[in-house]
Every structure is written in C-alpha cells, then in structure tokens.
Write a protein that holds these residues in place. Sequence first.
Motif, PDB file in Angstrom:
ATOM      1  N   UNK A 134       0.829  -1.206   0.000  1.00  0.00           N
ATOM      2  CA  UNK A 134       0.000   0.000   0.000  1.00  0.00           C
ATOM      3  C   UNK A 134       0.864   1.256   0.000  1.00  0.00           C
ATOM      4  N   UNK A 135       1.974   1.209   0.712  1.00  0.00           N
ATOM      5  CA  UNK A 135       2.897   2.350   0.734  1.00  0.00           C
ATOM      6  C   UNK A 135       3.449   2.620  -0.663  1.00  0.00           C
ATOM      7  N   UNK A 136       3.838   1.544  -1.368  1.00  0.00           N
ATOM      8  CA  UNK A 136       4.367   1.712  -2.721  1.00  0.00           C
ATOM      9  C   UNK A 136       3.282   2.224  -3.663  1.00  0.00           C
ATOM     10  N   UNK A 137       2.050   1.784  -3.468  1.00  0.00           N
ATOM     11  CA  UNK A 137       0.948   2.272  -4.293  1.00  0.00           C
ATOM     12  C   UNK A 137       0.772   3.780  -4.125  1.00  0.00           C
ATOM     13  N   UNK A 138       0.803   4.240  -2.868  1.00  0.00           N
ATOM     14  CA  UNK A 138       0.636   5.668  -2.617  1.00  0.00           C
ATOM     15  C   UNK A 138       1.799   6.469  -3.186  1.00  0.00           C
ATOM     16  N   UNK A 139       3.015   5.928  -3.054  1.00  0.00           N
ATOM     17  CA  UNK A 139       4.179   6.620  -3.614  1.00  0.00           C
ATOM     18  C   UNK A 139       4.079   6.706  -5.133  1.00  0.00           C
ATOM     19  N   UNK A 140       3.643   5.606  -5.762  1.00  0.00           N
ATOM     20  CA  UNK A 140       3.494   5.607  -7.221  1.00  0.00           C
ATOM     21  C   UNK A 140       2.432   6.614  -7.665  1.00  0.00           C
ATOM     22  N   UNK A 141       1.346   6.704  -6.899  1.00  0.00           N
ATOM     23  CA  UNK A 141       0.288   7.663  -7.236  1.00  0.00           C
ATOM     24  C   UNK A 141       0.801   9.098  -7.114  1.00  0.00           C
ATOM     25  N   UNK A 142       1.608   9.357  -6.080  1.00  0.00           N
ATOM     26  CA  UNK A 142       2.152  10.710  -5.910  1.00  0.00           C
ATOM     27  C   UNK A 142       3.116  11.058  -7.038  1.00  0.00           C
ATOM     28  N   UNK A 143       3.953  10.093  -7.437  1.00  0.00           N
ATOM     29  CA  UNK A 143       4.870  10.336  -8.543  1.00  0.00           C
ATOM     30  C   UNK A 143       4.106  10.570  -9.847  1.00  0.00           C
ATOM     31  N   UNK A 144       3.012   9.840 -10.034  1.00  0.00           N
ATOM     32  CA  UNK A 144       2.195  10.042 -11.232  1.00  0.00           C
ATOM     33  C   UNK A 144       1.591  11.444 -11.242  1.00  0.00           C
ATOM     34  N   UNK A 145       1.104  11.901 -10.074  1.00  0.00           N
ATOM     35  CA  UNK A 145       0.548  13.249  -9.985  1.00  0.00           C
ATOM     36  C   UNK A 145       1.612  14.302 -10.295  1.00  0.00           C
ATOM     37  N   UNK A 146       2.829  14.068  -9.788  1.00  0.00           N
ATOM     38  CA  UNK A 146       3.900  15.027 -10.048  1.00  0.00           C
ATOM     39  C   UNK A 146       4.273  15.042 -11.526  1.00  0.00           C
ATOM     40  N   UNK A 147       4.247  13.851 -12.164  1.00  0.00           N
ATOM     41  CA  UNK A 147       4.550  13.788 -13.597  1.00  0.00           C
ATOM     42  C   UNK A 147       3.508  14.548 -14.408  1.00  0.00           C
ATOM     43  N   UNK A 148       2.236  14.399 -14.019  1.00  0.00           N
ATOM     44  CA  UNK A 148       1.173  15.128 -14.716  1.00  0.00           C
ATOM     45  C   UNK A 148       1.320  16.636 -14.511  1.00  0.00           C
ATOM     46  N   UNK A 149       1.720  17.032 -13.281  1.00  0.00           N
ATOM     47  CA  UNK A 149       1.923  18.455 -13.010  1.00  0.00           C
ATOM     48  C   UNK A 149       3.094  18.999 -13.816  1.00  0.00           C
ATOM     49  N   UNK A 150       4.149  18.177 -13.944  1.00  0.00           N
ATOM     50  CA  UNK A 150       5.328  18.623 -14.705  1.00  0.00           C
ATOM     51  C   UNK A 150       5.003  18.804 -16.183  1.00  0.00           C
ATOM     52  N   UNK A 151       4.063  18.021 -16.704  1.00  0.00           N
ATOM     53  CA  UNK A 151       3.688  18.136 -18.105  1.00  0.00           C
ATOM     54  C   UNK A 151       3.018  19.470 -18.420  1.00  0.00           C
ATOM     55  N   UNK A 152       2.557  20.162 -17.388  1.00  0.00           N
ATOM     56  CA  UNK A 152       1.915  21.454 -17.593  1.00  0.00           C
ATOM     57  C   UNK A 152       2.924  22.597 -17.710  1.00  0.00           C
ATOM     58  N   UNK A 153       4.197  22.275 -17.474  1.00  0.00           N
ATOM     59  CA  UNK A 153       5.252  23.288 -17.581  1.00  0.00           C
ATOM     60  C   UNK A 153       5.975  23.137 -18.915  1.00  0.00           C
TER      61      UNK A 153
END
Length: 259
Positions: free
Chosen positions: A110-129
């Motif tokens: 579950x910890x790895x799932x949450x970390x992966x979700x956070x990294x995915x959110x950051x990747x999506x945010x980075x795509x906006x720059x």
Amino acid sequence: MDKTTSTGQPLIQVSDFEGPLDLLLHLIKTNEMDIYDIRISTITSQYLTYLHQMQTLQLDVAGEYFVMAANLMAIKAKLLLPKPQTVDPVDDDEPDDPRTDLVTQLVEYQRYQRAAAELKDRALLRQQHFTRPAMPVPADTPLTVAPGVTVLDLQATLVRLAHRATVAQPVTQHVATEHFTIKDQMQTVLRRLTRLRHPIAFDRLFGRSPVLDEVVTTFLAVLELARQRRVALHQPSRLLPLEINAVKGGLDHDAISAD
C-alpha cells in the motif's frame, strides 16, 4: 463497480490487477475491512471465486495468484485450529497471529501504491510546464571585458568553480527552495567592490565550501553587471583567476536591475 449476488456475496468483476496483493487490497476495501484485522474466511472465499472466474473465461492466471491462494488457505486452516493449552500459567504470551506476515506485505504494498500515485501526480503536473530550450548568447551582447578575455575564459572559470562546489558537497543532497537570486548576488558583488576599493578575483567572492547554486547565480550576476557596464572583467594571464573591476559610477546599488 462491484455488484451483490442474491446470497449477499459480492460479485467480483474480472478486471486487471497488478498482482495478488492488489486483488487482496481491492477485496479488503470492498468489504470495508480493517487491514490489521482481516476476515480471512471471507477474503479467501472471494479470492478463490475470482480465480475460478478467470479460469472459466479461459484467461491466463499467473502462478503468483495460486501461491497467494495457497497461503490464504494455510492461514485459514491455522485460524480454525484450536489454540494450544499453555502448561506454564506464567507464560501469557499469545500465539503468533498467522495473518501477521500477510498484513505486513499488504501495508508495504500500500505504501508503494501511494508513492506511485504521488509520482504520477507530479509527472502530470510537470507536463503542464514548458521548458525553454537552451539558447546561445547573442553575438552582439555587450560585455565590459578587458582585451584578451574570451567567452571560453569565462566558461573555464565557471566550470572550475562548479567542480569545486560539487566536490565539496556530500553525495546525497536535499532539494530545497532557492536561496540565491541574481539580483541579490549583484548587490553582494557591488558591496564587496565598494568595501574593498580594488579589483577582486571571482573565486574570492565565495567561502571555502560554496554550494553550486551560489556559484552559478553569482556568475550570472557578474555577467549581468558586465552587460550593464557596472563592472569590467579582466584576466592578467591565463594562469591567473578572472578579476572583477568596478567601473566608474557603476557602484550605485539603487540602480540594480536583473531584467
């Protein structure tokens, strides 16, 4: 969305799971169970139902799913066995819960799932720059430099100081907010020149262990001051460091502009 059969058991829709732990977490969430107090009998029954559905649909099931099924049935069997009677009344230690290892695996997954979700959110945010590509310095950019000082000399100075700053830092670093700005470093350079009243070597602008951000930002600040004809750059010889000279009337701190 999961539906419920006439017997009250949830009907698991066949979908893509990343592994047996992912399926177990789905079943635990569907049944609104506490991950630290899993009802093994219910989870095992639903888990086996899922595997039977996949076999009925003639879908390939990885061996790890069957390994987990065997593990669940072993845990269920251990929980059904009567607890051993303790001969020594002083020994009040409870027998090990056979679910402990499984819970540990689920919590870690579950910890790895949450970390992966956070990294995915950051990747999506980075795509906006939008990152502007590197641009060469225009050939007509005015720099107040002494005869003989070239762009390669400036580049060599920056590389040497950047290497010194990198070697002085530990292998691991923490990402922090920006502490140095070009405008602030321009003020710092002018203050040093005002106080000393004589040329100063570029590498003397820093302490013994400068950080890379400080070196790069100060270097850009010096170039900006030279572009604004506030300072002049001079190198007595290729073996001596780059010197910064104050230009007459250029030490006015109020006229700082870092545009």
